[in-house]
Design a protein around this motif. Structure first.
Motif, PDB file in Angstrom:
ATOM      1  N   ALA A   1       0.832  -1.210   0.000  1.00 21.20           N
ATOM      2  CA  ALA A   1       0.000   0.000   0.000  1.00 21.20           C
ATOM      3  C   ALA A   1       0.862   1.254   0.000  1.00 21.20           C
ATOM      4  O   ALA A   1       0.481   2.275  -0.569  1.00 21.20           O
ATOM      5  N   HIS A   2       2.030   1.182   0.634  1.00 19.74           N
ATOM      6  CA  HIS A   2       2.953   2.320   0.668  1.00 19.74           C
ATOM      7  C   HIS A   2       3.969   2.184  -0.459  1.00 19.74           C
ATOM      8  O   HIS A   2       4.482   1.092  -0.723  1.00 19.74           O
ATOM      9  N   LEU A   3       4.267   3.288  -1.129  1.00 18.50           N
ATOM     10  CA  LEU A   3       5.221   3.284  -2.232  1.00 18.50           C
ATOM     11  C   LEU A   3       6.456   4.080  -1.873  1.00 18.50           C
ATOM     12  O   LEU A   3       6.376   5.230  -1.452  1.00 18.50           O
ATOM     13  N   ASP A   4       7.609   3.461  -2.051  1.00 26.91           N
ATOM     14  CA  ASP A   4       8.893   4.138  -1.877  1.00 26.91           C
ATOM     15  C   ASP A   4       9.560   4.162  -3.241  1.00 26.91           C
ATOM     16  O   ASP A   4       9.987   3.126  -3.754  1.00 26.91           O
ATOM     17  N   ILE A   5       9.634   5.348  -3.845  1.00 30.35           N
ATOM     18  CA  ILE A   5      10.145   5.453  -5.211  1.00 30.35           C
ATOM     19  C   ILE A   5      11.401   6.303  -5.248  1.00 30.35           C
ATOM     20  O   ILE A   5      11.515   7.314  -4.561  1.00 30.35           O
ATOM     21  N   ASP A   6      12.385   5.864  -6.035  1.00 27.00           N
ATOM     22  CA  ASP A   6      13.640   6.604  -6.165  1.00 27.00           C
ATOM     23  C   ASP A   6      13.430   7.830  -7.038  1.00 27.00           C
ATOM     24  O   ASP A   6      12.683   7.799  -8.027  1.00 27.00           O
ATOM     25  N   HIS A   7      14.126   8.918  -6.669  1.00 24.80           N
ATOM     26  CA  HIS A   7      14.136  10.122  -7.497  1.00 24.80           C
ATOM     27  C   HIS A   7      15.552  10.676  -7.521  1.00 24.80           C
ATOM     28  O   HIS A   7      16.246  10.724  -6.503  1.00 24.80           O
ATOM     29  N   ALA A   8      15.994  11.085  -8.695  1.00 27.75           N
ATOM     30  CA  ALA A   8      17.290  11.755  -8.842  1.00 27.75           C
ATOM     31  C   ALA A   8      17.192  12.677 -10.047  1.00 27.75           C
ATOM     32  O   ALA A   8      16.309  12.515 -10.905  1.00 27.75           O
ATOM     33  N   SER A   9      18.070  13.660 -10.118  1.00 30.14           N
ATOM     34  CA  SER A   9      18.067  14.573 -11.274  1.00 30.14           C
ATOM     35  C   SER A   9      19.498  14.961 -11.614  1.00 30.14           C
ATOM     36  O   SER A   9      20.378  14.982 -10.744  1.00 30.14           O
ATOM     37  N   TRP A  10      19.713  15.257 -12.893  1.00 32.39           N
ATOM     38  CA  TRP A  10      21.031  15.644 -13.380  1.00 32.39           C
ATOM     39  C   TRP A  10      20.866  16.718 -14.458  1.00 32.39           C
ATOM     40  O   TRP A  10      19.848  16.758 -15.164  1.00 32.39           O
ATOM     41  N   PRO A  11      21.874  17.586 -14.617  1.00 34.94           N
ATOM     42  CA  PRO A  11      21.853  18.507 -15.761  1.00 34.94           C
ATOM     43  C   PRO A  11      22.114  17.742 -17.051  1.00 34.94           C
ATOM     44  O   PRO A  11      22.789  16.699 -17.041  1.00 34.94           O
ATOM     45  N   VAL A  12      21.556  18.223 -18.143  1.00 33.50           N
ATOM     46  CA  VAL A  12      21.763  17.578 -19.437  1.00 33.50           C
ATOM     47  C   VAL A  12      22.340  18.581 -20.435  1.00 33.50           C
ATOM     48  O   VAL A  12      22.233  19.795 -20.258  1.00 33.50           O
ATOM     49  N   GLU A  13      22.944  18.042 -21.479  1.00 33.64           N
ATOM     50  CA  GLU A  13      23.488  18.841 -22.563  1.00 33.64           C
ATOM     51  C   GLU A  13      22.903  18.350 -23.875  1.00 33.64           C
ATOM     52  O   GLU A  13      22.447  17.201 -23.979  1.00 33.64           O
ATOM     53  N   VAL A  14      22.932  19.202 -24.874  1.00 32.58           N
ATOM     54  CA  VAL A  14      22.482  18.807 -26.201  1.00 32.58           C
ATOM     55  C   VAL A  14      23.354  17.639 -26.673  1.00 32.58           C
ATOM     56  O   VAL A  14      24.578  17.672 -26.564  1.00 32.58           O
ATOM     57  N   GLY A  15      22.721  16.602 -27.173  1.00 28.75           N
ATOM     58  CA  GLY A  15      23.441  15.413 -27.627  1.00 28.75           C
ATOM     59  C   GLY A  15      23.430  14.266 -26.641  1.00 28.75           C
ATOM     60  O   GLY A  15      23.733  13.125 -27.009  1.00 28.75           O
ATOM     61  N   ASP A  16      23.082  14.526 -25.372  1.00 29.06           N
ATOM     62  CA  ASP A  16      23.014  13.442 -24.386  1.00 29.06           C
ATOM     63  C   ASP A  16      21.966  12.414 -24.819  1.00 29.06           C
ATOM     64  O   ASP A  16      20.855  12.761 -25.248  1.00 29.06           O
ATOM     65  N   THR A  17      22.344  11.127 -24.678  1.00 32.49           N
ATOM     66  CA  THR A  17      21.467  10.043 -25.097  1.00 32.49           C
ATOM     67  C   THR A  17      21.210   9.104 -23.916  1.00 32.49           C
ATOM     68  O   THR A  17      22.131   8.792 -23.153  1.00 32.49           O
ATOM     69  N   PHE A  18      19.952   8.658 -23.783  1.00 35.71           N
ATOM     70  CA  PHE A  18      19.555   7.793 -22.674  1.00 35.71           C
ATOM     71  C   PHE A  18      18.862   6.549 -23.224  1.00 35.71           C
ATOM     72  O   PHE A  18      18.203   6.594 -24.267  1.00 35.71           O
ATOM     73  N   LEU A  19      19.007   5.455 -22.489  1.00 27.35           N
ATOM     74  CA  LEU A  19      18.413   4.180 -22.862  1.00 27.35           C
ATOM     75  C   LEU A  19      17.563   3.675 -21.706  1.00 27.35           C
ATOM     76  O   LEU A  19      18.028   3.612 -20.562  1.00 27.35           O
ATOM     77  N   LEU A  20      16.322   3.314 -21.978  1.00 26.93           N
ATOM     78  CA  LEU A  20      15.439   2.675 -21.004  1.00 26.93           C
ATOM     79  C   LEU A  20      15.152   1.272 -21.509  1.00 26.93           C
ATOM     80  O   LEU A  20      14.855   1.087 -22.708  1.00 26.93           O
ATOM     81  N   ALA A  21      15.236   0.272 -20.618  1.00 25.66           N
ATOM     82  CA  ALA A  21      15.097  -1.101 -21.074  1.00 25.66           C
ATOM     83  C   ALA A  21      14.508  -1.986 -19.979  1.00 25.66           C
ATOM     84  O   ALA A  21      14.735  -1.765 -18.787  1.00 25.66           O
ATOM     85  N   THR A  22      13.754  -3.020 -20.400  1.00 22.89           N
ATOM     86  CA  THR A  22      13.287  -4.050 -19.471  1.00 22.89           C
ATOM     87  C   THR A  22      14.356  -5.130 -19.367  1.00 22.89           C
ATOM     88  O   THR A  22      15.289  -5.185 -20.178  1.00 22.89           O
ATOM     89  N   ASP A  23      14.213  -6.027 -18.377  1.00 26.15           N
ATOM     90  CA  ASP A  23      15.277  -7.009 -18.152  1.00 26.15           C
ATOM     91  C   ASP A  23      15.438  -7.979 -19.315  1.00 26.15           C
ATOM     92  O   ASP A  23      16.532  -8.515 -19.535  1.00 26.15           O
ATOM     93  N   GLY A  24      14.369  -8.191 -20.093  1.00 32.21           N
ATOM     94  CA  GLY A  24      14.499  -9.043 -21.270  1.00 32.21           C
ATOM     95  C   GLY A  24      15.397  -8.446 -22.322  1.00 32.21           C
ATOM     96  O   GLY A  24      15.872  -9.164 -23.218  1.00 32.21           O
ATOM     97  N   ALA A  25      15.676  -7.157 -22.234  1.00 32.02           N
ATOM     98  CA  ALA A  25      16.562  -6.491 -23.181  1.00 32.02           C
ATOM     99  C   ALA A  25      17.961  -6.307 -22.596  1.00 32.02           C
ATOM    100  O   ALA A  25      18.960  -6.745 -23.174  1.00 32.02           O
ATOM    101  N   TYR A  26      18.062  -5.656 -21.421  1.00 31.38           N
ATOM    102  CA  TYR A  26      19.400  -5.271 -20.955  1.00 31.38           C
ATOM    103  C   TYR A  26      20.274  -6.455 -20.537  1.00 31.38           C
ATOM    104  O   TYR A  26      21.502  -6.357 -20.542  1.00 31.38           O
ATOM    105  N   GLU A  27      19.653  -7.599 -20.192  1.00 30.79           N
ATOM    106  CA  GLU A  27      20.459  -8.757 -19.824  1.00 30.79           C
ATOM    107  C   GLU A  27      21.173  -9.374 -21.020  1.00 30.79           C
ATOM    108  O   GLU A  27      22.092 -10.195 -20.845  1.00 30.79           O
TER     109      GLU A  27
END
Length: 573
Positions: free
Chosen positions: A166-192
């Motif tokens: 019932a209670h949710l503990d969620i991580d939060h973080a933030s960073w500055p970005v620059e033009v050209g920065d690239t990020f990847l989001l993936a499920t475990d079936g992909a990143y493994e």
């Protein structure tokens, strides 16, 4: 320049009959992009549950839709936490109504990761074991942390996910970005089944076509033996805003002319001038329905002052987002304007400054009533993650019914608007210095506890007609200077007031913010019902409690001793 992203995304069920992954990217309007940013999210339902695909779809859809319905004044963290907590509550309730009530592995459960690009920053929200990486030339930097618990023998289980508890503990973080920065989001079936070389090969081969690159990475993971659902999202920063955009696009508005009585202006008829300075003109006006308004207009003096003009653009915006009888109300935004100005309700009454002139020695009950109303107005702002920042007698009105109303929101700090382009803290000295908390002068910036200090200064001034530290506070430049501040005890100026009241105010006016009451409600409660710490006899040394009396007494003692010594010396001759 505005915030622009390039995004590629692809998902396949792979060898499984059902795809329990889900992903998506928001398509915000220009106004939403400026105020809330661009959000994208990915979720992975647990394979043991027959309904986890419902959970992952609800998590992503709910986040991308509801996030943009939160207050524009809120920070990303607060807005995201509210939305995800609501989603988590629904998923957990659904689990309790089904098989998940007895077996969490068969409930409405999913892992979740989101990126929110706002201004010149990116925010990560994460729970579970989906992953978010920053892509470098020869490496993948994992930004998220897997919430998997490892047991003896190599077995693991999810320690955190949406819908488990019932209670949710969620991580939060933030960073500055620059033009050209690239990020990847993936499920475990992909990143493994992928590494930095595979990601770089896909990006190099397909260049700016991130959609094709995402498909290639999904295919690569399946070719390398993944037997799970496979989902990949790629995002690249293409442009960033150069500065904070005001809530209203003031660049489309002209500076107004100087107004005179009986003149017609933007649907208002000017009645009389209320105030004129080099920077602004304030007039009383009535609209076509006969309602009275106070119009505040910038003068030509501010033509090149972007910061001050932005304040004009945001003052009404702030007022419209706060619903309190103790905060000034603004005109609606329905009519399109040609000029830059603010229109707020006209209040028949007097300022707190005039009230103090008329009531030089008010009773404690009167002052407590006023303080409580001011506190309610401040609390209404604080609930929206706003700070007034210019609390002073001239910015408080008492109407004919005795209601206290906070006015002049031009200096208000809005965390949600400051976020994304550097430090979101309230660091600017925006208010009148003698009412400003010391932490502004030491560089720590403002918080609701800083406004508690300002309110305590007002309470002290209403009771005594003086300031608790005189003009010492504006001279503070560092933490060392805080110890030099000399508080003038309340009872040296009003001996008829109770000792406990002096102790309550002394605590609220501590130079170190951590030593004050930590909430406005706590301070207001202490003013009405002081606890044991304020009722016990004060054992603070006289030098600290009454420095003026201490030094006067010491001077008299030295004088008497000197006279006695001289007398003894003369008699000895």
């Amino acid at each position: 320049m505005t915030l622009r992203l390039a995004v590629g995304q692809h998902s396949e069920a792979g060898r499984k009959p059902l795809n329990q992954d889900f992903h998506g990217v928001a398509q915000p309007t220009d106004a939403q992009r400026r105020s809330r940013g661009i959000a994208l999210a990915i979720a992975d339902g647990i394979s043991s549950s027959p309904v986890s695909q419902i959970a992952s779809a609800a998590a992503v859809r709910g986040f991308l839709e509801d996030y943009y319905g939160t207050s524009e004044a809120w920070t990303v963290r607060r807005a995201a936490h509210c939305v995800l907590s609501a989603t988590n509550g629904w998923l957990h309730a659904e689990s309790q109504r089904g098989e998940g009530r007895f077996d969490k592995d068969r409930g409405h459960v999913c892992t979740f990761s989101a990126l929110v690009f706002k201004g010149r920053e990116v925010h990560l929200l994460h729970v579970g074991d989906t992953r978010v990486y920053r892509v470098h030339a020869n490496a993948l930097e994992q930004l998220s942390q897997d919430h998997r618990v490892r047991l003896y023998g190599g077995q693991t289980y999810l320690g955190r996910a949406l819908g488990i508890n019932a209670h949710l503990d969620i991580d939060h973080a933030s960073w500055p970005v620059e033009v050209g920065d690239t990020f990847l989001l993936a499920t475990d079936g992909a990143y493994e089944f992928l590494d930095a070389d595979a990601v770089q090969e896909a990006l190099t081969t397909h260049g700016a076509d991130l959609q094709t690159a995402a498909k290639a990475l999904v295919a690569a993971a399946l070719a390398r033996g993944s037997e799970d659902n496979v989902t990949i999202m790629l995002v690249r920063v293409e442009s960033l805003p150069t500065r904070t955009a005001p809530p209203v696009n003031r660049d489309e508005l002209r500076l107004p002319p100087r107004l005179a009585p009986r003149q017609q202006f933007e649907g208002y008829r000017i009645v009389r001038e209320l105030q004129q300075t080099a920077r602004s003109q304030v007039v009383m006006a009535v609209d076509t329905d006969g309602r009275e308004w106070a119009l505040k207009l910038p003068t030509a003096e501010l033509a090149g002052n972007a910061r001050e003009l932005d304040r004009f653009a945001s003052e009404e915006w702030v007022a419209r987002r706060v619903d309190s009888p103790h905060v000034i109300k603004a005109a609606s935004a329905e009519t399109k304007r040609e000029h830059l100005f603010t229109a707020v309700e006209f209040i028949h009454g007097q300022t707190l400054a005039q009230w103090m002139t008329d009531h030089p020695r008010p009773g404690l009950d009167e002052v407590r009533s006023l303080a409580e109303q001011i506190g309610r107005g401040l609390q209404a702002l604080h609930r929206k993650e706003m700070l007034h920042q210019d609390l002073r007698p001239e910015n408080l009105m008492l109407d004919r019914q005795g209601t206290v109303i906070l006015i002049d929101l031009a200096s208000a700090h809005v965390a949600g608007l400051s976020e994304g382009l550097g430090d979101a803290r309230a660091l600017e000295l925006a208010g009148t210095l003698q009412y400003t908390a010391p932490e502004y002068f030491t560089g720590d910036g403002g918080t609701p506890v800083a406004e508690l200090f300002s309110l305590a200064v007002l309470v002290y001034q209403m009771l005594t007609g003086a300031l608790p530290y005189g003009l010492q506070v504006p001279h503070v430049r560092g933490d060392r200077d805080l110890h030099k501040l000399q508080y003038v005890p309340l009872r040296t100026r009003r001996p008829d007031l109770p000792e406990w009241l002096d102790r309550v105010l002394r605590k609220a006016l501590q130079p170190q913010a951590a030593r004050r009451q930590q909430a406005l409600s706590e301070f207001l409660h202490d003013l009405h019902a002081p606890g044991p710490e304020f009722m016990t006899r004060d054992r603070t040394p006289l030098q600290q409690r009454h420095p003026l009396l201490f030094w006067r007494g010491l001077t008299v003692a030295f004088g008497v001793a000197t006279v006695v010594l001289i007398g003894l010396r003369i008699s000895g001759r």
